[in-house]
Write an enzyme that holds these catalytic residues in place. Structure first.
Site, PDB file in Angstrom:
ATOM      1  N   LYS A 178       0.819  -1.218   0.000  1.00 47.55           N
ATOM      2  CA  LYS A 178       0.000   0.000   0.000  1.00 47.55           C
ATOM      3  C   LYS A 178       0.850   1.264   0.000  1.00 47.55           C
ATOM      4  CE  LYS A 178      -4.434  -1.525   1.607  1.00 47.55           C
ATOM      5  NZ  LYS A 178      -5.547  -1.330   2.510  1.00 47.55           N
ATOM      6  N   LYS A 233      -4.422 -10.077  -6.997  1.00 44.13           N
ATOM      7  CA  LYS A 233      -5.614 -10.284  -6.186  1.00 44.13           C
ATOM      8  C   LYS A 233      -6.780  -9.397  -6.665  1.00 44.13           C
ATOM      9  CE  LYS A 233      -5.684  -8.429  -2.149  1.00 44.13           C
ATOM     10  NZ  LYS A 233      -5.379  -7.964  -0.780  1.00 44.13           N
ATOM     11  N   LYS A 289     -10.370  -3.773  -4.404  1.00 45.53           N
ATOM     12  CA  LYS A 289     -11.096  -2.513  -4.630  1.00 45.53           C
ATOM     13  C   LYS A 289     -10.192  -1.465  -5.231  1.00 45.53           C
ATOM     14  CE  LYS A 289     -13.672  -3.056  -0.367  1.00 45.53           C
ATOM     15  NZ  LYS A 289     -13.660  -2.689   1.048  1.00 45.53           N
TER      16      LYS A 289
HETATM   17  P1  TYM Z   1     -10.544  -5.863   3.622  1.00 45.83           P
HETATM   18  O1  TYM Z   1     -11.530  -4.785   3.834  1.00 45.83           O
HETATM   19  O2  TYM Z   1      -9.458  -5.654   2.644  1.00 45.83           O
HETATM   20  O3  TYM Z   1     -11.275  -7.204   3.205  1.00 45.83           O
HETATM   21  C1  TYM Z   1     -12.366  -7.751   3.948  1.00 45.83           C
HETATM   22  C2  TYM Z   1     -12.283  -9.266   3.903  1.00 45.83           C
HETATM   23  O4  TYM Z   1     -12.304  -9.723   2.551  1.00 45.83           O
HETATM   24  C3  TYM Z   1     -11.205 -10.585   2.318  1.00 45.83           C
HETATM   25  N1  TYM Z   1     -10.734 -10.405   0.933  1.00 45.83           N
HETATM   26  C4  TYM Z   1     -10.568 -11.408   0.058  1.00 45.83           C
HETATM   27  N2  TYM Z   1     -10.749 -12.738   0.168  1.00 45.83           N
HETATM   28  C5  TYM Z   1     -10.499 -13.489  -0.926  1.00 45.83           C
HETATM   29  N3  TYM Z   1     -10.054 -12.961  -2.111  1.00 45.83           N
HETATM   30  C6  TYM Z   1      -9.864 -11.645  -2.265  1.00 45.83           C
HETATM   31  N4  TYM Z   1      -9.450 -11.141  -3.437  1.00 45.83           N
HETATM   32  C7  TYM Z   1     -10.111 -10.793  -1.141  1.00 45.83           C
HETATM   33  N5  TYM Z   1     -10.018  -9.450  -0.945  1.00 45.83           N
HETATM   34  C8  TYM Z   1     -10.400  -9.237   0.331  1.00 45.83           C
HETATM   35  C9  TYM Z   1     -10.140 -10.156   3.300  1.00 45.83           C
HETATM   36  O5  TYM Z   1      -9.212 -11.178   3.567  1.00 45.83           O
HETATM   37  C10 TYM Z   1     -10.973  -9.795   4.512  1.00 45.83           C
HETATM   38  O6  TYM Z   1     -11.239 -10.953   5.285  1.00 45.83           O
HETATM   39  N6  TYM Z   1      -7.406  -5.550   7.503  1.00 45.83           N
HETATM   40  C11 TYM Z   1      -8.711  -6.027   7.089  1.00 45.83           C
HETATM   41  C12 TYM Z   1      -9.837  -5.474   7.932  1.00 45.83           C
HETATM   42  C13 TYM Z   1      -9.702  -5.691   9.409  1.00 45.83           C
HETATM   43  C14 TYM Z   1      -9.863  -6.911  10.097  1.00 45.83           C
HETATM   44  C15 TYM Z   1      -9.694  -6.604  11.487  1.00 45.83           C
HETATM   45  C16 TYM Z   1     -10.101  -8.222   9.705  1.00 45.83           C
HETATM   46  C17 TYM Z   1      -9.463  -4.725  10.339  1.00 45.83           C
HETATM   47  N7  TYM Z   1      -9.462  -5.266  11.584  1.00 45.83           N
HETATM   48  C18 TYM Z   1      -9.772  -7.588  12.462  1.00 45.83           C
HETATM   49  C19 TYM Z   1     -10.179  -9.202  10.676  1.00 45.83           C
HETATM   50  C20 TYM Z   1     -10.016  -8.893  12.051  1.00 45.83           C
HETATM   51  C21 TYM Z   1      -8.950  -5.589   5.658  1.00 45.83           C
HETATM   52  O7  TYM Z   1      -8.414  -4.635   5.187  1.00 45.83           O
HETATM   53  O8  TYM Z   1      -9.901  -6.318   5.019  1.00 45.83           O
END
Ligand code: TYM
Length: 338
Positions: free
Chosen positions: A117, A200, A203
């Site tokens: 990022k 991957k 967004k």
């Molecule tokens: P975020 O917002 O990027 O994504 C949310 C969830 O979607 C999953 N994900 C995917 N799974 C499969 N293939 C993909 N291409 C893909 N893109 C996203 C992510 O693995 C996630 O589970 N850091 C985290 C948010 C967060 C969080 C937490 C998660 C903040 N605090 C505590 C768990 C526990 C994030 O940016 O997810």
């Protein structure tokens, strides 16, 4: 007071930035809905994490409602699970500060998400982006959650969460925090871009054609799948035949996941087929599975008051769980609570 570690408590979060896509849905949110019957679940729109990158305030607020609506549309029941936005429970930020003082620079330096990022201009990245994983550890530990359903890309952050928890426990000689278990399962733990099987689905990827959004209608889904990159070979009869074919692997994984079947079954079913025929079947399946979610999202969008009320009540319930835990942590650390 010591708050006992729950037997099984789920926490997970999603950034309220833009639309959710098929990766979010198959990798995480669909599993979140399914886990509700078995576990106590807490699901969070992580708006504090969102602002580690610049956000337009009006859009952030709108996205928070929108993403919350997607969760409800995907079957998360707010009467059962807690659904809220992170900024409304101050204990997350309070524990994050304490964890900033437990996490080592060396651990944060290894985080691949920060490197991706921040890109080349690392000096210009926010300090929040750098300490993002400490806040994530706090999200989970402020509830002493034991299991975290996520996609593959969050695995490293959960390992850091375990390191922080263990380090805190041993520094203070307590058994305050559990060692969290990641729940990464299904045939779509890492959904890839429709335009490039090696990157991957995300967004932040510029091209809309790279991802299927939960807001896409049937025609848009059909167009994106039709245009999805493939190779020239027919489909193999077993998963070994997918080696070295990232686009085929991705599309078959998406099909299998939507179909709730192992990828081996999907391979067997489409053995020898051309991509054109497979893509038609994939479109039909994707539309059938996603249309009810999209329909429900549209209904909820017309009722923002309902979503706000869900978030308000969720924050109240979350704060009631987090407050005794943050007080316990303050006592352990040695903060005077006059
Ligand atoms: P975020 O917002 O990027 O994504 C949310 C969830 O979607 C999953 N994900 C995917 N799974 C499969 N293939 C993909 N291409 C893909 N893109 C996203 C992510 O693995 C996630 O589970 N850091 C985290 C948010 C967060 C969080 C937490 C998660 C903040 N605090 C505590 C768990 C526990 C994030 O940016 O997810």
């Amino acid at each position: 007071m010591t708050v006992p570690i729950p037997n099984q408590r789920i926490f997970s979060g999603v950034q309220p930035t833009g639309n959710l896509h098929l990766g979010n849905y198959l990798g995480a949110i669909r599993n979140w809905a399914r886990l509700q019957d078995e576990y106590e679940c807490i699901y969070c729109m992580v708006d504090l994490h969102a602002i580690t990158m610049p956000q337009d305030p009006v859009e952030l607020r709108a996205s928070t409602r929108e993403v919350a609506a997607s969760l409800l549309a995907a079957g998360i029941d707010p009467a059962d699970s807690i659904v809220f936005n992170q900024s409304q429970v101050p204990a997350h930020a309070e524990l994050a500060w304490i964890f900033n003082c437990v996490a080592r620079l060396g651990w944060l330096n290894r985080m691949t998400q920060f490197k991706e990022k921040a890109g080349k201009d690392r000096d210009n990245a926010s300090a929040g982006l750098y300490t993002y994983p400490a806040l994530m550890a706090a999200d989970i530990m402020v509830y002493k959650a034991t299991h975290v359903p996520v996609g593959e890309d969050q695995k490293q952050h959960l390992e850091l969460t375990r390191d922080v928890a263990q380090s805190f426990n041993s520094q203070f000689g307590v058994e305050c925090f559990p060692l969290v278990e990641p729940l990464i399962y299904g045939e779509a733990t890492r959904v890839m871009s429709l335009r490039d099987g090696n990157s991957k689905m995300s967004k932040s990827e510029k091209s809309e054609m790279s991802r299927i959004n939960l807001t896409d209608d049937a025609d848009t889904i059909a167009r994106k799948i039709r245009k999805a990159r493939t190779d020239a070979e027919p489909l193999p009869g077993d998963p070994e035949g997918l080696e070295g074919r990232p686009e085929a692997l991705n599309l078959l994984g998406i099909y299998a996941s939507l179909d709730d079947a192992p990828v081996a079954d999907t391979c067997q079913h489409f053995a020898g087929a051309q991509f054109s025929a497979f893509k038609e079947a994939l479109t039909e399946l994707a539309v059938a599975k996603l249309a009810p979610v999209t329909g429900e999202m549209n209904r909820l969008r017309a009722d923002p008051g309902h979503v706000d009320e869900v978030l308000r009540q969720g924050a109240e319930r979350a704060a009631a769980l987090a407050e005794p835990i943050i007080r316990e942590v303050q006592d352990i650390v040695g903060f005077l609570r006059p």
